[in-house]
Design a protein around this motif. Sequence first.
Motif, short mmCIF file in Angstrom:
data_model
loop_
_atom_site.label_atom_id
_atom_site.label_comp_id
_atom_site.label_asym_id
_atom_site.label_seq_id
_atom_site.Cartn_x
_atom_site.Cartn_y
_atom_site.Cartn_z
N ALA A 32 53.38 69.15 38.52
CA ALA A 32 53.62 68.21 37.40
C ALA A 32 53.37 66.75 37.78
CB ALA A 32 55.04 68.40 36.85
N LEU A 33 52.34 66.51 38.58
CA LEU A 33 51.95 65.14 38.93
C LEU A 33 50.50 64.91 38.54
CD1 LEU A 33 53.53 64.74 42.49
CD2 LEU A 33 54.29 63.62 40.38
N HIS A 34 50.16 63.64 38.32
CA HIS A 34 48.78 63.24 38.04
C HIS A 34 48.23 62.52 39.27
CE1 HIS A 34 49.03 64.25 33.81
NE2 HIS A 34 50.20 63.63 33.77
N PRO A 35 46.90 62.55 39.46
CA PRO A 35 46.31 61.84 40.60
C PRO A 35 46.75 60.38 40.64
CG PRO A 35 44.67 63.24 39.58
CD PRO A 35 45.88 63.27 38.68
N GLY A 36 47.12 59.93 41.82
CA GLY A 36 47.61 58.56 42.03
C GLY A 36 49.13 58.53 42.13
N GLN A 37 49.79 59.39 41.39
CA GLN A 37 51.25 59.40 41.44
C GLN A 37 51.75 59.85 42.81
OE1 GLN A 37 52.10 61.92 38.00
NE2 GLN A 37 52.67 60.12 36.80
N GLU A 38 51.03 60.75 43.44
CA GLU A 38 51.46 61.22 44.76
C GLU A 38 51.40 60.09 45.78
OE1 GLU A 38 47.01 61.85 45.37
OE2 GLU A 38 48.40 61.50 43.73
N SER A 39 50.42 59.20 45.65
CA SER A 39 50.33 58.07 46.58
C SER A 39 51.51 57.12 46.41
CB SER A 39 49.02 57.31 46.37
OG SER A 39 47.93 58.13 46.70
N LEU A 40 51.94 56.93 45.18
CA LEU A 40 53.10 56.08 44.92
C LEU A 40 54.36 56.71 45.52
CD1 LEU A 40 53.90 54.07 41.78
CD2 LEU A 40 55.69 55.42 42.84
N LEU A 41 54.53 58.00 45.33
CA LEU A 41 55.69 58.69 45.89
C LEU A 41 55.68 58.63 47.42
CD1 LEU A 41 55.92 61.79 43.52
CD2 LEU A 41 57.33 59.71 43.46
N LYS A 42 54.49 58.82 48.01
CA LYS A 42 54.38 58.74 49.48
C LYS A 42 54.69 57.34 49.99
CE LYS A 42 52.94 61.25 52.27
NZ LYS A 42 53.68 61.98 53.30
N ALA A 43 54.28 56.31 49.24
CA ALA A 43 54.60 54.93 49.63
C ALA A 43 56.11 54.73 49.64
CB ALA A 43 53.92 53.94 48.70
N LEU A 44 56.79 55.27 48.64
CA LEU A 44 58.25 55.15 48.60
C LEU A 44 58.91 55.98 49.69
CD1 LEU A 44 58.91 55.19 44.75
CD2 LEU A 44 59.15 53.24 46.32
N ALA A 45 58.30 57.08 50.07
CA ALA A 45 58.85 57.90 51.15
C ALA A 45 58.82 57.12 52.46
CB ALA A 45 58.07 59.21 51.30
N GLU A 46 57.81 56.26 52.62
CA GLU A 46 57.71 55.43 53.82
C GLU A 46 58.64 54.23 53.76
OE1 GLU A 46 53.62 54.42 54.61
OE2 GLU A 46 53.01 56.52 54.50
N GLU A 47 58.80 53.67 52.55
CA GLU A 47 59.67 52.49 52.38
C GLU A 47 60.31 52.54 51.00
OE1 GLU A 47 59.43 47.63 52.26
OE2 GLU A 47 57.77 48.72 53.20
N ASP A 48 61.44 53.25 50.92
CA ASP A 48 62.13 53.39 49.65
C ASP A 48 62.71 52.05 49.21
OD1 ASP A 48 62.75 55.10 47.56
OD2 ASP A 48 64.57 55.89 48.46
N GLY A 49 62.75 51.83 47.91
CA GLY A 49 63.33 50.59 47.39
C GLY A 49 62.35 49.43 47.32
N MET A 50 61.05 49.74 47.28
CA MET A 50 60.04 48.68 47.17
C MET A 50 60.10 48.07 45.77
SD MET A 50 56.79 50.47 49.06
CE MET A 50 55.75 49.05 49.14
N SER A 51 59.69 46.80 45.68
CA SER A 51 59.57 46.16 44.37
C SER A 51 58.28 46.62 43.72
CB SER A 51 59.55 44.63 44.53
OG SER A 51 58.33 44.23 45.14
N MET A 52 58.18 46.38 42.43
CA MET A 52 56.96 46.75 41.70
C MET A 52 55.75 46.03 42.29
SD MET A 52 58.05 48.76 39.23
CE MET A 52 58.03 48.71 37.47
N SER A 53 55.90 44.74 42.60
CA SER A 53 54.76 43.98 43.13
C SER A 53 54.38 44.48 44.52
CB SER A 53 55.05 42.48 43.15
OG SER A 53 56.21 42.21 43.89
#
Length: 168
Positions: A32-53
């Motif tokens: 249930a993911l679209h291309p690109g969403q997995e990269s965003l989730l992986k970025a948060l897995a590396e550094e949770d709590g990032m700002s939108m910018s």
Amino acid sequence: MGFDHRRSVTFRLAQAAHAYRVRAGSHLARIALHPGQESLLKALAEEDGMSMSDLAATLGVQPPTVTKMISRLAAQDYVERRASAGDGRQAQVFLTERGQHAIAMIDKLWKRIEKDALAGVDEKDRKRLRKLLRQIERNLASSSRPSAANSADLDDEPGEAEAAAEAI
């Protein structure tokens, strides 16, 4: 005969990228993911709590794109937005429990695609390919840089443009 784009490295690169997106898209749809969403989730897995910018900068996309992605992922309970402790106007993005569980599936998916994509390519060639692709990425990411064909006289180092062209 003119330039045969089908024999160019950049055409082959675009074709390979397209084939990757199609393959990744079909695998991502199963979770249930679209291309690109997995990269965003992986970025948060590396550094949770990032700002939108920060997420926009990390992913190399515009802030409105991240806003749309976060809205969709939040609606699916993969992420949640929280007001920043330091500045209540700024939101930080965190993985939810569902988002954390998705990371293992994303890793498995990426490993499977990597295995399929590089079947029959030995480790030496894989290493060389990674190096060449990083060079191509650097060359193309520098949008203000003139093309290698007409920039030799503008480079600080003599022969840099030719070396870059040869590396490709």
